[in-house]
Every structure is written in C-alpha cells, then in structure tokens.
Design an enzyme around this catalytic site. Structure first.
Site, PDB file in Angstrom:
ATOM      1  CB  SER A   1       3.929   4.284   5.196  1.00  0.00           C
ATOM      2  OG  SER A   1       4.653   4.744   5.842  1.00  0.00           O
ATOM      3  CG  ASN A   2       2.904   0.289   2.865  1.00  0.00           C
ATOM      4  OD1 ASN A   2       3.434  -0.233   2.245  1.00  0.00           O
ATOM      5  ND2 ASN A   2       3.107   0.374   4.805  1.00  0.00           N
TER       6      ASN A   2
ATOM      7  CB  THR B   1      -2.388   4.649   4.894  1.00  0.00           C
ATOM      8  OG1 THR B   1      -1.296   5.505   5.025  1.00  0.00           O
ATOM      9  CG2 THR B   1      -2.433   3.561   5.317  1.00  0.00           C
TER      10      THR B   1
ATOM     11  CG  ASP C   1       9.983   4.010   5.690  1.00  0.00           C
ATOM     12  OD1 ASP C   1      10.146   4.016   4.572  1.00  0.00           O
ATOM     13  OD2 ASP C   1       7.997   3.781   5.857  1.00  0.00           O
TER      14      ASP C   1
END
Length: 634
Positions: free
Chosen positions: A232-233, A235, A360
């Site tokens: 996520s994000n 990474t 999520d």
C-alpha cells in the site's frame, strides 16, 4: 578445492558464505520432476516417479503418511498403512526412479479430513566409501530429505514438494534456493564460482546469521535487491530470508512505522490464523522498518488480470494456475476461485471476531500463498490509520474500492469490509471488472449514489444474490462474514444436492388430493415457479430423462408446473440412481458433480430461489440448521 582449505575473509569464504558444504557428494532430487501416475496393472494405486543425480552409490527410501510428527526426519504418522520402500542406487546422473507396479499408494486407505492432503517423504542417503584396504572412509556423509504432499483436485491426485532438507555430517540444513539442483549439469562443483552460481544456499536451523547470496544483513533478516511486489502507498516489497524462512520484506519509512506496526504486529492476528498474512519479525535501520512477512506467489489482482484479460501482462501466476480460465462471462467460475473467496471471508471473519476492521480490502491485498494448497491470505490490515499519515483525501481505504460510508469518512465497521468483499467477488468472477463501472474517475460517485451494474453475474444467480446484498448501500442490511461463508455460492455439488433433497423431504407429497399439513408451504413455494422456469419444467429436460419421467408419471404424479415436484424429481432420480439405466446415468452424469451440473444448467435459479424461500419460512428448524447456521471463526 575443499572449502575447508579456503582462507576466511572477515569470517566468510570468498563466495560470501559463513559456512559452505560440498554438494557434489550427495544425491539430489529434481523437485520439478516429481509426479504420480496411475498404476496400470493395479487400478486404484498410484506410483511415484522422479529424476535424480547420484554422485555416489547409496539408497532411496519412500515413506507415506498422513501428517508429520515433531520432526521431519523419518517421522510420519500413520506410516504403517504403506510400508516404507527402499531401493539401492548406483552412481550416475539424470537417473529415473519409478515404483514397481503394485507397491503404489492407495488413497482410499487414508482417513484424514476432507482437505485430503497426504504426505510423502523421500530420503536419499549416500553409502560410506570403501577404501582399497577394505576400511570405511568416513569423509562427508549426506542425507537428503524431500517432503511432498498429495493434493486432490476434482478426483485427480497431484504431488507437490513443500520442503527439502539436508543433513551433512549430522548437521541439519534447510535448502532455501534450489536453483543448483534444478539446473545441475553434473560437473564437479567449482568452489571459486560459489558466489556466482550459489548452488548451496544453506542455513542451519539454529544459526540465523548465514548469508545465502548477495544481500544486505539487518539483524536476523537478509534483504535482497530483487523487488517482488508493491504494498500500500507505493511501499516496495523485496525478497528476503528471515532466519531459515523465505519471506517477503516490506520496507516502510520509519516515521510511519508506529501506526502501521500496531495493527500488523498483533500476535493474535499474525500467528493464529491460516488466512492472515503472518509477520515473522521486524528489523530496523536508521531510516526504515523492515517487516518480514509470509512469502506469497501472487495477489488476486495479478492472478485475475493475467488470466481474465488477454491484454494484461502475463505474470508467473500463469505457470502456477495455467488451467484457470476466467475470461468467458458465460462460464461458471472454476471451484478454486470460490475456494479463494471463501478463504478471504474466513480471514475477514477472524479479524472481525477480534474486533479488528481491515479497512482496505481489495484484490491487491489478498495474496495466494505458496507453501500450502493454494491458501489465500488477507494482508495489509490497518491501512486506514496508515493512510491518515499520508494525507489521503478521500475517507479511508484505497481510492475507488471504498464503501459509501468510507467515502463519507464515517466510523469504520465490519460492514465496510463486506462491501469491499462484494466488489472483490465481482472482480474475480468477471475477470477483472468492477460493479460500479470500469471508468475509474466515475467510480466513487457511482458508489455514493448506488449506481451499480451486476448484469455480468446474472448468469450465476447465487453470485448475483450474494453480491447484491453485500453491496447494499445500508451497512445494516449487509450480511455478516459468518453468513457469507455459508452462502450457497460456496457450496460444493454434494451440499447443493443435499439441500434440495432436504427441501423436497420437507414438502413431499405423493398424490394431488393427499391431505398435507404443509399444503400452505407447498403452495407458497410453487408461486416461485415463474422465477425458476417458464411454462412446464419437463420441457427443459433432455430426451432421455423426459422419456423416463413420462414413463413413470402415473406412479409419481408429477405436475410440470410445480417447483415442489421438480425438486421431488431430483430427489427420486438421486435416490434411485444406482438402478437407473446406463443411458439415463450417462445423461445425468456422475454423482455428485455431473448430476448437480445437469440440473444447474437447466434450472440455474432453482437452488437460490428454494434457499431464499426456506430461509424465510424454515431457516431455524433442525432440518435446515446446517444450511443456514452462521460460521463462527476462531
């Protein structure tokens, strides 16, 4: 050159290893060559085959069991079902091993659970060298153990290697990187090339400081440069080794670590459930935190797009699930896909039982493991808090995969995870489509205004029913994980048939004028006929079954406009299947799979309509409790 004679540099050999062991004196099994074939001379038995290199004379022993005991070495339970088989082998390369006819495994001997997994241990030992004077040359003694499992997939058995272990002079090692075995050309091992080819890649069980190939050592963790995915994000996920375990390493900026780790490091979550990605350990450097996580072969996102969309980039998953076909909307999805979805629900249910919301759930956060029989693991719990630090502008969770209440930034509940699961389920069944539209920029607005299109799953009525309920705009109207787990969409053919037989038992009636206490129930069920078939149901049967029904109509008094009589037909044909004619058996197919498919193709809405009816009228009766009971997750 013997490795012991090399000069150590800073405690390591020139190849970068702290300990090296020559493998050109052992017996090496090519794990990709291991397979089982039916015994043609003894039907019902299966014979093990594989290819191996023997750099010296020795022996190979096959042991069969139901599960491992406390150790890998000669420690299988229920081993007495098939006696161990030992054969002596000569020194040679690329030798073929195959069991003698009649010595194979008969899977009907086993009494394990419905997962139907059995174990095979292959022990390869080198014989001591005999000197010219007749004395034994002790030298290096080696024993190679391969552990494999037999998996059952739709009445077919396959064998798959799970572990390979080596004993050298009594010391136990785990083989992490088997590239050397799979590509051996039989040449003598060149110790000066170890750092290049890395043929051994070993580490002791009790020694977690060994470097396996070029990589960065951080505490117990070795991180390699090879990128294997994204988290996520944005990474990055790297390949790594933690102790003796191959892991995925997620690299997180240290300033965000405290929030991310609070959720993911919860030991109840990471260690106690098969459908949650496990956290093995955490290491730090000056700027980053490194999470050592379960190593998985792919995400559902990669799997579905590589099989359901010909334009998607082909991933290694194609090799793993090469027979998976998802691109045809008219096809009923393969059973393994529903297994993946049910695993996902079980992981969610476990989290919800701990009062933890995932926050999520999306295809990228559902991973397929590689150590067990295609088990699915839920990952990236707690992203809501992590995204708060990265200043997400829209609610929490991933953009365009959020429930309407997430988009409104309301307090999260398990119902939001179930909405996300509905989107995920639609994505998998349709080969990568989204129920709220494929135009990404319009999706959030469509979710907020309940503008969904489920036409692509109308041909699978159980899926349409479940997804419609999961995507209900009111969180209180969505089913809980325990109910979703037991939904008919996930029933196997045997359960589907069993339910219809139970329903028929509840409303059975022989003659039209026979007095019935269930007459109101029968009348109500028959009102659903328009949802199940048009006109008369006998017109939907093939000629063989239709002629058989017409032949016995005076005996059974079938009404072709009655749902009750249709399920009674199914009950009668199932119960009397053994004495049916060969032609009728061929038409109906084998029990239970072919039989179920025969009626499912002709009456696709029958099961779900009968299910909804009895859920409303009789769901809590003992007769139906097993079909409507909600799963309790532990």
């Amino acid at each position: 050159m013997d490795p012991a004679a090399q000069t150590l540099v800073d405690g390591r050999y020139p190849c970068g290893h702290e300990e090296v062991v020559g493998l050109n004196k052992g017996i090496h099994i090519y794990k990709e060559s291991l397979k089982i074939e039916p015994d043609q001379e003894y039907p019902g038995k299966y014979l093990v085959e594989f290819t191996y290199d023997a750099y010296g004379a020795g022996s190979i022993t096959l042991r069969f069991g139901e599960k491992l005991g406390r150790g890998y070495n000669d420690d299988l339970t229920k081993e007495d079902l098939i006696q161990p088989i030992t054969v002596n082998i000569k020194q040679d390369l690329r030798q073929k091993f195959k069991q003698e006819p009649g010595t194979g495994i008969d899977f009907s001997s086993y009494t394990v659970s419905k997962t139907e997994v059995y174990l095979l241990a292959i022990q390869a030992r080198t014989s001591p060298c005999i000197s010219e004077d007749g004395s034994t040359n002790r030298g290096t003694t080696m024993s190679h153990l391969t552990i494999a499992v037999f998996d059952k997939e739709q009445d077919r058995y396959k064998v798959r290697v799970t572990d390979q272990t080596l004993w050298v002079n009594g010391a136990k090692y785990v083989l992490h990187d088997k590239e050397g075995f799979g590509n051996s050309d039989g040449a003598d091992l060149n110790w000066n090339d170890l750092g290049k080819k890395c043929l051994i890649c070993l580490s002791k069980f009790q020694d977690t400081t060994t470097l396996h190939r070029e990589g960065r050592k951080i505490g117990k963790l070795v991180v390699y440069d090879k990128k294997i995915g994204k988290g996520s994000n944005e990474t990055i996920v790297y390949e790594g080794i933690y102790g003796d375990k191959s892991v995925a390493v997620k690299k997180i900026v240290k300033v965000h670590h405290d929030v991310a780790l609070k959720v993911i490091q919860n030991p109840r979550v990471s260690d106690q459930h098969a459908n949650i990605v496990r956290l093995y350990g955490v290491e730090y450097d000056q700027d980053f935190v490194y999470l050592a996580l379960d190593r998985c072969i792919c995400s559902l996102h990669d799997l579905i797009l590589s099989h359901g969309n010909s334009s998607a980039e082909s991933q290694p998953t194609v090799k793993v699930f090469k027979d998976l076909e998802l691109s045809k909307p008219s096809r009923y999805p393969p059973p393994i896909l529903f297994t993946f979805m049910r695993d996902t629900v079980e992981g969610l249910g476990y989290l919800h039982g701990l009062r933890i919301n995932h926050g999520d759930l999306k295809p990228q956060n559902v991973l397929i493991h590689n150590d067990t029989s295609s088990v699915v693991k839920v990952s990236n719990m707690g992203t809501r808090k992590y995204r708060a630090l990265t200043k997400s502008t829209t609610g929490y969770g991933s953009v365009r995969w959020q429930a309407p209440e997430q988009l409104r930034n309301e307090e999260p509940t398990p119902a939001a995870d179930l909405f996300n699961f509905g989107c995920l389920l639609f994505f998998c069944i349709t080969g990568g489509r989204h129920p709220f539209g494929d135009i990404i920029d319009d999706r959030d607005n469509n979710i907020l205004h309940d503008m969904k299109n489920l036409s692509l799953v109308e041909n699978i009525p159980e899926a349409y029913d479940l997804i419609s309920r999961l995507l209900h705009p009111d969180p209180e109207s969505r089913p809980k994980a325990g109910e979703v787990y037991n939904h008919p969409l996930f029933w196997d053919p045997e359960t589907r048939i069993s339910f219809l037989l139970t329903a028929s038992q509840k409303v059975k009636r022989r003659k039209p004028n026979e007095c019935e206490t269930n007459s109101n129930l029968i009348t109500s069920l028959d009102r659903r006929a328009l949802h199940v078939f048009s006109g008369e149901w006998n017109t939907m049967l093939d000629d063989t079954l239709r002629n058989d029904v017409d032949l016995h109509i005076k005996k059974y008094f079938y009404s072709y406009k009655s749902v009750c009589h249709l399920i009674r037909l199914i009950r009668n044909k199932y119960n009397h299947y053994p004495e049916s004619s060969p032609d009728l058996k061929t038409a109906l197919g084998s029990l239970p799979t072919g039989f179920d498919e025969y009626f499912r193709r002709r009456f696709p809405k029958l099961l779900i309509e009968v299910y909804k009816f009895f859920k409303e009228h009789c769901g809590f009766e003992d007769l139906f409790i097993n079909y409507y009971r909600h799963k309790l997750f532990r």
